[in-house]
Design a protein around this motif. Structure first.
Motif, PDB file in Angstrom:
ATOM      1  N   ARG A   1       0.815  -1.194   0.000  1.00 49.67           N
ATOM      2  CA  ARG A   1       0.000   0.000   0.000  1.00 49.67           C
ATOM      3  C   ARG A   1       0.855   1.253   0.000  1.00 49.67           C
ATOM      4  NH1 ARG A   1      -5.397  -1.013   3.522  1.00 49.67           N
ATOM      5  NH2 ARG A   1      -6.014  -2.921   2.478  1.00 49.67           N
ATOM      6  N   ALA A   2       2.030   1.190   0.634  1.00 52.34           N
ATOM      7  CA  ALA A   2       2.925   2.346   0.633  1.00 52.34           C
ATOM      8  C   ALA A   2       3.378   2.660  -0.791  1.00 52.34           C
ATOM      9  CB  ALA A   2       4.128   2.090   1.529  1.00 52.34           C
ATOM     10  N   ILE A  12      -2.466  -2.871   9.492  1.00 51.13           N
ATOM     11  CA  ILE A  12      -2.887  -4.002   8.670  1.00 51.13           C
ATOM     12  C   ILE A  12      -2.659  -5.249   9.522  1.00 51.13           C
ATOM     13  CG2 ILE A  12      -2.525  -5.287   6.536  1.00 51.13           C
ATOM     14  CD1 ILE A  12      -1.306  -2.639   5.417  1.00 51.13           C
ATOM     15  N   ALA A  13      -3.708  -6.035   9.740  1.00 53.66           N
ATOM     16  CA  ALA A  13      -3.599  -7.213  10.599  1.00 53.66           C
ATOM     17  C   ALA A  13      -4.153  -8.435   9.880  1.00 53.66           C
ATOM     18  CB  ALA A  13      -4.350  -6.997  11.903  1.00 53.66           C
ATOM     19  N   ALA A  14      -3.614  -9.591  10.245  1.00 54.69           N
ATOM     20  CA  ALA A  14      -4.076 -10.849   9.661  1.00 54.69           C
ATOM     21  C   ALA A  14      -3.981 -11.949  10.705  1.00 54.69           C
ATOM     22  CB  ALA A  14      -3.232 -11.212   8.450  1.00 54.69           C
ATOM     23  N   ARG A  15      -4.872 -12.900  10.633  1.00 52.44           N
ATOM     24  CA  ARG A  15      -4.797 -14.067  11.521  1.00 52.44           C
ATOM     25  C   ARG A  15      -3.805 -15.092  10.998  1.00 52.44           C
ATOM     26  NH1 ARG A  15     -11.178 -14.336  12.205  1.00 52.44           N
ATOM     27  NH2 ARG A  15     -11.356 -12.664  13.728  1.00 52.44           N
ATOM     28  N   ARG A  16      -3.537 -15.021   9.708  1.00 53.72           N
ATOM     29  CA  ARG A  16      -2.609 -15.959   9.063  1.00 53.72           C
ATOM     30  C   ARG A  16      -1.904 -15.206   7.944  1.00 53.72           C
ATOM     31  NH1 ARG A  16      -3.849 -20.001   4.808  1.00 53.72           N
ATOM     32  NH2 ARG A  16      -2.111 -21.439   4.805  1.00 53.72           N
ATOM     33  N   ALA A  36      -0.445 -11.403  12.980  1.00 54.47           N
ATOM     34  CA  ALA A  36       0.570 -10.701  12.191  1.00 54.47           C
ATOM     35  C   ALA A  36       0.032  -9.299  11.952  1.00 54.47           C
ATOM     36  CB  ALA A  36       0.807 -11.417  10.864  1.00 54.47           C
ATOM     37  N   ALA A  37       0.808  -8.290  12.305  1.00 51.07           N
ATOM     38  CA  ALA A  37       0.339  -6.916  12.143  1.00 51.07           C
ATOM     39  C   ALA A  37       1.466  -6.035  11.642  1.00 51.07           C
ATOM     40  CB  ALA A  37      -0.188  -6.373  13.463  1.00 51.07           C
ATOM     41  N   THR A  38       1.080  -5.064  10.838  1.00 53.43           N
ATOM     42  CA  THR A  38       2.016  -4.088  10.293  1.00 53.43           C
ATOM     43  C   THR A  38       1.428  -2.711  10.503  1.00 53.43           C
ATOM     44  OG1 THR A  38       2.832  -5.597   8.605  1.00 53.43           O
ATOM     45  CG2 THR A  38       3.112  -3.257   8.176  1.00 53.43           C
TER      46      THR A  38
END
Length: 71
Positions: A1-2, A12-16, A36-38
């Motif tokens: 996205r950057a 931005i987060a995800a479970r996997r 997992a998060a950014t």
């Protein structure tokens, strides 16, 4: 996205995660059950200095999570 122009701040987060890329393009993945998060933020710092800031933040987060005297 950057690369698409997003300036953030944006979480931005995800479970996997199956196609993760870290610093220097290193690939990684995370199985289900993890988080997992950014955090996307723009900075005016040099890339090497920005990488140090993220490393120090990660150490602080790990130390906070490891505290045994939390009420």
């Amino acid at each position: 996205r950057a690369e698409a122009g997003e300036a953030g701040p944006l979480w931005i987060a995800a479970r996997r995660q199956t196609e993760g890329r870290g610093r220097r393009g290193r690939r990684w993945q995370s199985d289900s059950g993890n988080l997992a998060a950014t955090l996307l933020m723009r900075t005016h710092r040099a890339p090497a200095e920005a990488a140090q800031v993220t490393f120090v933040a990660a150490l602080a987060a790990a130390a906070a999570a490891d505290r045994r005297d939390v009420a």
